[in-house]
Design an enzyme around this catalytic site. Structure first.
Site, PDB file in Angstrom:
ATOM      1  N   LYS A 123       7.669  66.012  29.362  1.00  0.00           N
ATOM      2  CA  LYS A 123       8.665  64.951  28.224  1.00  0.00           C
ATOM      3  C   LYS A 123      10.387  65.188  29.440  1.00  0.00           C
ATOM      4  CE  LYS A 123       9.397  65.875  23.953  1.00  0.00           C
ATOM      5  NZ  LYS A 123       9.169  67.431  22.446  1.00  0.00           N
ATOM      6  N   GLU A 151       5.360  73.881  36.482  1.00  0.00           N
ATOM      7  CA  GLU A 151       3.683  73.934  36.841  1.00  0.00           C
ATOM      8  C   GLU A 151       2.851  72.183  37.186  1.00  0.00           C
ATOM      9  OE1 GLU A 151       4.008  77.918  34.323  1.00  0.00           O
ATOM     10  OE2 GLU A 151       4.914  75.255  33.970  1.00  0.00           O
ATOM     11  N   GLY A 155       4.867  69.816  21.373  1.00  0.00           N
ATOM     12  CA  GLY A 155       3.909  69.922  22.418  1.00  0.00           C
ATOM     13  C   GLY A 155       2.632  70.338  22.052  1.00  0.00           C
ATOM     14  N   ARG A 156       2.242  70.947  21.783  1.00  0.00           N
ATOM     15  CA  ARG A 156       0.824  71.675  20.646  1.00  0.00           C
ATOM     16  C   ARG A 156       0.896  70.441  19.286  1.00  0.00           C
ATOM     17  NH1 ARG A 156       4.758  75.779  19.816  1.00  0.00           N
ATOM     18  NH2 ARG A 156       4.802  76.047  17.678  1.00  0.00           N
ATOM     19  N   GLU A 181       0.657  79.854  18.844  1.00  0.00           N
ATOM     20  CA  GLU A 181       2.014  79.555  19.016  1.00  0.00           C
ATOM     21  C   GLU A 181       3.204  79.389  18.604  1.00  0.00           C
ATOM     22  OE1 GLU A 181       3.507  77.888  23.690  1.00  0.00           O
ATOM     23  OE2 GLU A 181       3.331  75.966  22.388  1.00  0.00           O
ATOM     24  N   HIS A 226     -25.395  84.923  20.393  1.00  0.00           N
ATOM     25  CA  HIS A 226     -26.079  85.862  22.078  1.00  0.00           C
ATOM     26  C   HIS A 226     -24.485  86.919  22.444  1.00  0.00           C
ATOM     27  CE1 HIS A 226     -29.789  84.875  21.489  1.00  0.00           C
ATOM     28  NE2 HIS A 226     -29.594  84.157  20.871  1.00  0.00           N
ATOM     29  N   LYS A 254       8.659  82.355  32.001  1.00  0.00           N
ATOM     30  CA  LYS A 254       8.587  81.501  32.409  1.00  0.00           C
ATOM     31  C   LYS A 254      10.299  81.518  33.731  1.00  0.00           C
ATOM     32  CE  LYS A 254       8.293  77.686  31.078  1.00  0.00           C
ATOM     33  NZ  LYS A 254       8.600  76.305  29.670  1.00  0.00           N
TER      34      LYS A 254
END
Length: 548
Positions: free
Chosen positions: A210, A216, A270-271, A356, A387, A507
């Protein structure tokens, strides 16, 4: 000294549920089903393409009525109306949270600060569609005149988890001759693996940030840029990079033509962004028509959440169930098990959405929350999980509510695979709910010393979600279902589900530490003793000057 209760815990509705929990705790699912032949039918609901059965949960009608009353006491209806009206429900950042506008139909009016945002949403969708059609048709050419065959999405968090999850889930609706990859981790391995076997001349990068400053994402984007420039030269960047951002100046400085920048808004978290321009890579994969069907699925659940009474409102009911387990019964985790290999990344997507949003220990007024809030969300596709960790679900000591998601029609109808897959889903729900009593084990001729080991207590709660098939619309419905479930829980707990300040501290510290790792000579370290020692150890292993 006992602390005086305030807020939701001081309400009669809360007290009634606590009293109900104490009385109810000895009732079993076997008893509930045995005494109530209509339970299985009554505790189901079909909305759109989703059929949801919550009858195997540790609740009675009284429990659900009490939880619905609690939602009313918490002001859930007012919270829903405030969100849909564009009020600043993200209180710590003074922002609206209006992801529902991303899938609103043209002609609907949704205002933010008095401004109708729906026309802007559809203008971006039109630009995305035109671009996707150009790339998919081969009309968009790279620097050497060749069409695009590979797309690499560069983002992190919601800018990666959303499009990556949906692209995999809807692979059958895309062009399998094309390559779609996703880079998020700042570990160089991620970008190297995504690019090392691609042809720069036929590769397009979609950089999603954005602000166009995310550490990153920009680190990976610059590495991808260098990879491309080494092969094709500086002038190739504008034919092989597009951006999803709002920072036109930074996008242009990178070498991307701002005409190929697709924007979104501060009211899109974001999510909650996969159905915004963040979904550009997804639209390139499945095409504009399927993307529109994806949005229609969201919209169907949005309208249901807005209009349905709470006692027949699927997202509300799912949110209330977790409130019961986490806040009143002490459950710590929530497993989501999709019986679809295409939904392999769906639990990871829900991890961010839920953890979050709900990983908060203070309420909207800055006061400590006096009860447990968010769950640890996890899961893998069935039958793999059976399993691995289902042993704990069946015979462990922890209460783990489980959502089981399945489809009547397979993505690929091969032999008896799908019947066997779905038999496992139904069997696990039955086994978790009803278990196997010691008398039943003994009746099978099991030796006495083995009986305790082969006895299953049951009363392990499951919610079964069944749809006809995995389509773009159905996936949109599933995502919206969980989005509004999370909002329901946040309203009851009076927490802000739209901020994520907990992401920021690490961060910030990383920004301080990175120069210390690279410094010439020994840096002055002012961290705690453990962190200082780790930094020095790392520098020594890297052969950095001045390390000791």
């Amino acid at each position: 000294m006992r602390r005086e209760r305030t807020g939701i815990t001081a309400t009669p509705e809360w007290g009634a549920l606590e009293s109900h929990r104490r009385v109810w705790s000895h009732v079993t699912l076997r008893e509930l089903f045995g005494e109530d032949p209509g339970r299985a039918e009554r505790m189901t609901l079909e909305i759109g393409d989703l059929f949801v059965d919550w009858s195997k949960n540790l609740v009675t009608d009284e429990t659900m009525h009490g939880l619905v009353r609690l939602a009313g006491a918490a002001g859930l209806r007012e919270r829903i109306d405030a969100m849909l009206a564009g009020e600043a429900v993200n209180v710590t950042e003074s922002r609206t949270a209006l992801h529902v506008a991303l899938r609103a139909p043209e002609g609907e009016t949704i205002r933010v600060a008095g401004h109708d945002v729906v026309p802007e949403v559809h203008e971006v969708l039109r630009r995305m569609s035109a671009f996707a059609d150009t790339v998919r048709s081969g009309a968009w050419r790279g620097a050497t005149g060749e069409p695009i065959r590979a797309t690499v999405n560069v983002g992190i968090g919601g800018s990666d988890l959303g499009p990556a999850m949906v692209c995999e889930a809807l692979r059958d609706f895309g062009d399998r001759s094309r390559i779609f990859r996703f880079v998020s981790n700042v570990d160089a391995t991620d970008v190297w693996e995504a690019t090392h076997d691609l042809d720069p001349a036929t590769t397009l990068f979609v950089v999603c940030s954005k602000t166009f400053t995310t550490l990153e994402t920009l680190t990976n984007a610059h590495t991808a840029r260098a990879w491309l420039v080494d092969a094709l030269g500086e002038d190739a960047v504008e034919r092989h990079f597009v951006a999803v951002s709002t920072n036109a100046e930074a996008v242009a400085a990178f070498g991307i033509d701002p005409a190929n920048m697709f924007g979104f808004w501060d009211w899109v978290g974001g999510r909650y962004s996969v159905d915004s321009a963040i979904g550009l890579s997804l639209m390139l994969a499945i095409g504009p028509e399927h993307f529109r069907a994806f949005l229609e699925g969201f919209r169907l659940i949005d309208e249901h959440f807005r209009d349905a009474p709470f006692e027949r409102n699927l997202p509300v009911l799912l949110g209330l169930l977790w409130t019961w387990y986490g806040t009143f019964l002490g459950a710590d985790t929530h497993a989501v098990i999709p019986y679809s290999q295409h939904l392999e990344r769906f639990p990871a997507y829900l991890q961010q959405l839920d953890m979050e949003s709900l990983g908060k220990s203070v309420d909207q007024d800055g006061e400590p929350v006096p009860f447990q809030t968010g769950a640890v969300v996890w899961g893998t596709p069935g039958t793999n999980g059976q399993h691995a960790y289902f042993q704990l679900l069946h015979q462990g000591t922890k209460l783990v509510p489980v959502d089981l998601i399945g489809f009547a029609r397979p993505s690929h109808d091969v032999g008896e695979h799908h019947d066997l897959l779905m038999a496992n889903l139904f069997a696990q729900a039955e086994a978790l709910a009803f278990g196997r009593r010691a008398a039943e084990v003994r009746a099978d001729g099991v030796s006495p010393e083995q009986v305790p080991h082969r006895t299953f207590a049951g009363d392990r709660p499951t919610t079964s979600i069944l749809a006809t098939e995995l389509t773009p619309s159905v996936l949109g419905q599933l995502i919206a279902l969980y989005e509004h479930k999370v909002f329901t829980q946040a309203a009851i707990w009076n927490i802000d589900p739209f901020d994520q300040w907990g992401v920021e501290l690490g961060k910030t510290l990383a920004g301080r530490i990175a120069p210390e790792l690279r410094a010439d000579g020994e840096p002055d370290l002012e961290h705690d003793a453990s962190t200082n020692a780790l930094i020095r150890r790392y520098r020594g292993l890297r052969g950095r000057e001045g390390s000791r």
